[in-house]
Motif scaffolding. Structure first.
Motif, PDB file in Angstrom:
ATOM      1  N   LEU A 209      34.285 -32.642  12.516  1.00 26.62           N
ATOM      2  CA  LEU A 209      34.942 -34.118  12.437  1.00 26.62           C
ATOM      3  C   LEU A 209      34.132 -34.622  12.484  1.00 26.62           C
ATOM      4  O   LEU A 209      34.324 -35.634  11.510  1.00 26.62           O
ATOM      5  N   LEU A 213      34.710 -38.209   9.480  1.00 27.11           N
ATOM      6  CA  LEU A 213      34.889 -39.607   9.511  1.00 27.11           C
ATOM      7  C   LEU A 213      33.795 -40.523   9.262  1.00 27.11           C
ATOM      8  O   LEU A 213      34.545 -41.380   9.533  1.00 27.11           O
ATOM      9  N   GLY A 221      33.014 -44.378  13.099  1.00 24.16           N
ATOM     10  CA  GLY A 221      33.120 -43.123  12.877  1.00 24.16           C
ATOM     11  C   GLY A 221      32.980 -41.638  13.831  1.00 24.16           C
ATOM     12  O   GLY A 221      33.193 -41.009  14.636  1.00 24.16           O
ATOM     13  N   LEU A 224      35.149 -42.400  16.465  1.00 24.21           N
ATOM     14  CA  LEU A 224      36.721 -41.267  16.721  1.00 24.21           C
ATOM     15  C   LEU A 224      36.311 -40.248  16.505  1.00 24.21           C
ATOM     16  O   LEU A 224      37.103 -39.737  17.513  1.00 24.21           O
ATOM     17  N   THR A 225      34.772 -39.674  16.244  1.00 23.74           N
ATOM     18  CA  THR A 225      34.430 -38.667  16.330  1.00 23.74           C
ATOM     19  C   THR A 225      35.061 -37.349  18.339  1.00 23.74           C
ATOM     20  O   THR A 225      35.064 -36.820  18.332  1.00 23.74           O
TER      21      THR A 225
END
Length: 241
Positions: A209, A213, A221, A224-225
């Motif tokens: 991901l 992301l 990013g 969030l990952t």
């Protein structure tokens, strides 16, 4: 790795644990930290740091994301308050790790100055090694193991910073960026090495991901990952425990 559980049975004495810590500290962790800091030293040179400033950033900050943020923002002429805030935010992930580590070693280091030193010497590379040691040997021995590991890593980190700074003219951009991320790869392998399926799934999900992301949202990013990868792994495997 089950955080919070400590070894209660017999294990190596403090001298044997210290010698083991020296051997482990001189092996892969210090080599990876040295290589990673080569990249940061080169980056610090490119952003206008002096050699002494680059050295102090490793010795006093001792957190690659915060150091990179500091170098980037300093080069762009950002206000000192903004730099302090960015470095703090980039390093805040170490707070719960330091709290757990100091709590684990509290019985072996009851005085505050040494507890603060334990927290400062901690890094993403040494934390899992210290926690793993606390599960396979008595706390006093684990503490004796942790000191040389942590001290050697920060020493090699400072040496790597200065070496990267002075070699920066001969270091290609792609090599510098690759070295900066070497520590992340090592950390992922270190967590996966304990063969916990939940951890391996979280790392693998994050590896898949992460690139898309980051491309979609460069500022968040990475965050969030981590959140999505960890939540997905826990939802799939954590509830079965």
């Amino acid at each position: 790795m089950k955080v919070g559980t400590e070894a209660s049975g017999p294990g190596p004495d403090r001298r044997a644990a210290f010698n083991e810590g020296v051997r482990h500290g001189l092996a892969v962790p210090s080599i990876v930290v040295f290589s990673t800091m080569l990249g940061f030293g080169s980056m610090a040179h490119a952003t206008g740091f002096s050699a002494f400033e680059a050295f102090l950033s490793t010795l006093l900050v001792w957190a690659m994301p915060g150091q990179v943020a500091m170098a980037d923002l300093s080069a762009s002429g950002a206000d000192l308050f903004v730099i302090l805030l960015a470095v703090s935010m980039a390093s805040v992930r170490f707070f719960p790790m330091a709290t757990i580590l100091v709590g684990t070693f509290r019985s072996a280091t009851p005085d505050l100055p040494r507890q603060l030193l334990i927290a400062h010497l901690m890094s993403a590379s040494t934390w899992p090694m210290g926690m793993a040691a606390s599960q396979r040997m008595p706390v006093a021995s684990a503490m004796a193991y942790y000191w040389p590991v942590a001290t050697l890593c920060i020493t090699f980190g400072c040496i790597g910073t200065l070496a990267g700074y002075w070699l920066s003219a001969d270091m290609p951009e792609i090599a510098r960026l690759t070295l900066v991320f070497l520590n992340v790869v090592f950390l992922s392998l270190l967590f996966a090495q304990n063969r916990d399926r939940l951890v391996i799934l979280a790392v693998a999900t994050g590896a898949v991901l992460g690139p898309p992301l980051h491309a979609l949202e460069p500022n968040y990013g990475v965050l969030l990952t981590g959140v999505i990868g960890g939540t997905f792994a826990y939802a799939l495997l954590g509830r079965r425990r």
